[in-house]
Design a protein around this motif. Sequence first.
Motif, PDB file in Angstrom:
ATOM      1  N   GLY A  27       0.822  -1.200   0.000  1.00  0.00           N
ATOM      2  CA  GLY A  27       0.000   0.000   0.000  1.00  0.00           C
ATOM      3  C   GLY A  27       0.860   1.256   0.000  1.00  0.00           C
ATOM      4  N   THR A  37      -8.371  -2.434   2.400  1.00  0.00           N
ATOM      5  CA  THR A  37      -7.158  -2.564   1.604  1.00  0.00           C
ATOM      6  C   THR A  37      -5.920  -2.473   2.476  1.00  0.00           C
ATOM      7  OG1 THR A  37      -8.227  -1.695  -0.390  1.00  0.00           O
ATOM      8  CG2 THR A  37      -5.838  -1.554  -0.292  1.00  0.00           C
ATOM      9  N   GLY A  60      -4.956   4.716  -3.119  1.00  0.00           N
ATOM     10  CA  GLY A  60      -6.323   5.018  -2.732  1.00  0.00           C
ATOM     11  C   GLY A  60      -6.865   6.248  -3.424  1.00  0.00           C
ATOM     12  N   LEU A  75      -6.257   5.062   1.196  1.00  0.00           N
ATOM     13  CA  LEU A  75      -6.652   3.660   1.099  1.00  0.00           C
ATOM     14  C   LEU A  75      -7.744   3.328   2.102  1.00  0.00           C
ATOM     15  CD1 LEU A  75      -3.141   1.972   0.740  1.00  0.00           C
ATOM     16  CD2 LEU A  75      -4.902   2.121  -1.036  1.00  0.00           C
TER      17      LEU A  75
END
Length: 213
Positions: A135, A169, A159, A165
């Motif tokens: 991420g 996630t 995101g 995000l």
Amino acid sequence: MVDDEEFRSVPVGVGPWPGPWPEDSRYDPELLGQGDRRNVLDEFRYWTVEAIVAELDTRRHAFHVAIENWAHDLNIGSVVRTANAFNAAGVHIVGRRRWNRRGAMVTDRYLHVHHHEDANALTRWAEAEGLTVIGIDNVPGSVPIETATLPRDCVLVFGQEGPGLSQATLDACSQVLSITQFGSTRSINAGAAAAVAMHAWVRQHAVIPGAAP
């Protein structure tokens, strides 16, 4: 100095093919006859889209890009365009299937674009492909991307502009990396963040043409 009107009138690309046409099947007869005004590298001039994609497939990098699409974010197109510039293995839209293509400037034609219903679907796919989900977000506990070693085979997940995000996630990520900032704002544009993250991967793993061994 060239004024704005004159600059806008300068044709982009190349005109009709001079001389006898090549017989190579990669070339598009319509482009040979009318000229190629697309924003493509010179080596791909006059090629069909299919031929360009086939050639790019032989050079794809090992990272994928995933983008959450819960609110039809305008930045998605910019992320896709950057993914094309760095020749990502694929782009994955998570959430809503329809996304705003305007910023992509038709570069999605040269990429493999996939859709996943939610974070769980993306995670299942990544696990099956042996890819690590990373991420990119400025959240508590994130690691500065400038100090991190990115996996070669991975999915970089981005995101929405603003909220970042989703929690689902974030929970699916093996690691969350942040981009170090020095100004007053909490975050940077999602398209810009994607460019920074992809370039970080390229610096660590890509073969740079012309670079000293």
